[in-house]
Scaffold this active site. Structure first.
Site, PDB file in Angstrom:
ATOM      1  N   SER A 198       0.857  -1.180   0.000  1.00  0.00           N
ATOM      2  CA  SER A 198       0.000   0.000   0.000  1.00  0.00           C
ATOM      3  C   SER A 198       0.894   1.231   0.000  1.00  0.00           C
ATOM      4  O   SER A 198       2.094   1.142   0.324  1.00  0.00           O
ATOM      5  CB  SER A 198      -0.876  -0.004   1.267  1.00  0.00           C
ATOM      6  OG  SER A 198      -1.570   1.214   1.422  1.00  0.00           O
ATOM      7  N   LYS A 245       1.330  -3.408   6.416  1.00  0.00           N
ATOM      8  CA  LYS A 245       1.806  -3.203   5.047  1.00  0.00           C
ATOM      9  C   LYS A 245       3.308  -2.910   5.001  1.00  0.00           C
ATOM     10  O   LYS A 245       3.985  -3.297   4.043  1.00  0.00           O
ATOM     11  CB  LYS A 245       0.994  -2.094   4.367  1.00  0.00           C
ATOM     12  CG  LYS A 245      -0.457  -2.485   4.109  1.00  0.00           C
ATOM     13  CD  LYS A 245      -0.558  -3.780   3.310  1.00  0.00           C
ATOM     14  CE  LYS A 245      -1.985  -4.182   3.011  1.00  0.00           C
ATOM     15  NZ  LYS A 245      -2.065  -5.433   2.213  1.00  0.00           N
ATOM     16  N   TYR A 269      -2.883  -0.878  10.266  1.00  0.00           N
ATOM     17  CA  TYR A 269      -2.826  -1.230   8.841  1.00  0.00           C
ATOM     18  C   TYR A 269      -1.453  -0.895   8.273  1.00  0.00           C
ATOM     19  O   TYR A 269      -0.854  -1.702   7.547  1.00  0.00           O
ATOM     20  CB  TYR A 269      -3.927  -0.483   8.090  1.00  0.00           C
ATOM     21  CG  TYR A 269      -4.000  -0.788   6.609  1.00  0.00           C
ATOM     22  CD1 TYR A 269      -4.623  -1.946   6.156  1.00  0.00           C
ATOM     23  CD2 TYR A 269      -3.468   0.090   5.670  1.00  0.00           C
ATOM     24  CE1 TYR A 269      -4.716  -2.230   4.803  1.00  0.00           C
ATOM     25  CE2 TYR A 269      -3.550  -0.180   4.312  1.00  0.00           C
ATOM     26  CZ  TYR A 269      -4.177  -1.344   3.886  1.00  0.00           C
ATOM     27  OH  TYR A 269      -4.255  -1.611   2.536  1.00  0.00           O
TER      28      TYR A 269
END
Length: 227
Positions: free
Chosen positions: A136, A153, A149
């Site tokens: 990401s 990533k 998150y």
């Protein structure tokens, strides 16, 4: 030449869009997701030789059984797309519950490792195939209220760089930033502002040809899908 392509998280967003585009391009898609209803829809829509299964990538035993079945029937995949991921609701890190943290780490990191553990040995024995682990923009930068998150990533970037050094010649492991796409995940973060970005289907028009061209030459490179 038709490829066998394994995709995790096919029931919505980028996974579903990639499935549709890859099937249209003549490739065999093997996908998994957690929603039985959506997996049934995909099975009815696309039929054989494509295969869609209810599998939680965080469940190592379920992934092992799934991978064994697929490799026995279709052989090692030519392309393994580790796309499945979840995100927390926007919140400071200290407000995210332990259960939510467990889910995010189990799906985003352990899920990716599970599919690698059970598909890559057959790919490695054949000494061919490309593994794309979806990272990401938040795997290469950071933002408030998505710390968990981001953590997963950034982990994907590191584990993929290490994996790239472990593969035999002829293979590739690539961390891919797909870009900013109007999916349910983005909507959870951006709200109505997600509407300013391309849909998953629009994204797939350029991303799928890009993915199909990846080869051993890109092993270990952190790439970004074309806008």
């Amino acid at each position: 030449m038709s490829k066998v392509i394994v995709i995790t998280g096919v029931t919505q967003g980028l996974g579903r869009a990639m499935t549709q585009a890859l099937v249209a391009a003549g490739h065999t898609v093997v996908g998994c997701g957690r929603s039985a209803d959506k997996i049934a829809e995909l099975t009815e829509q696309f039929g054989v030789p494509h295969q869609f299964s209810v599998v939680d990538v965080a469940d190592d035993r379920a992934v092992a059984n799934w991978a064994t079945t697929i490799v026995d029937q279709l052989g090692p995949p030519d392309l393994l797309l580790n796309n499945a991921a979840v995100i927390n609701e926007n919140a400071p890190l200290w407000e995210i519950s332990a259960d939510d943290i467990d889910t995010i780490i189990d799906v985003n990191i352990k899920g990716t490792i599970n599919t690698i553990r059970h598909f890559v040995p057959a790919m490695s024995e054949r000494q061919s195939g490309v593994i794309v682990n979806f990272s990401s923009g938040w795997g290469r930068s950071a933002a408030a209220e998505v710390a968990s998150y981001c953590a997963t990533k950034w982990a994907i970037e590191g584990l993929t760089q290490s994996l790239a050094q472990e593969l035999p010649p002829g293979m590739a492991a690539i961390p891919l930033n797909p870009g900013v796409i109007n999916t349910a995940l983005l909507q959870s973060c951006f709200g109505e502002h997600a509407d300013h970005y391309a849909t998953a289907e629009e994204w797939a028009e350029s991303a799928v040809p890009f993915l199909l061209k990846l080869s051993a030459r890109e092993n270990g490179k952190s790439l970004t899908a074309p806008a």
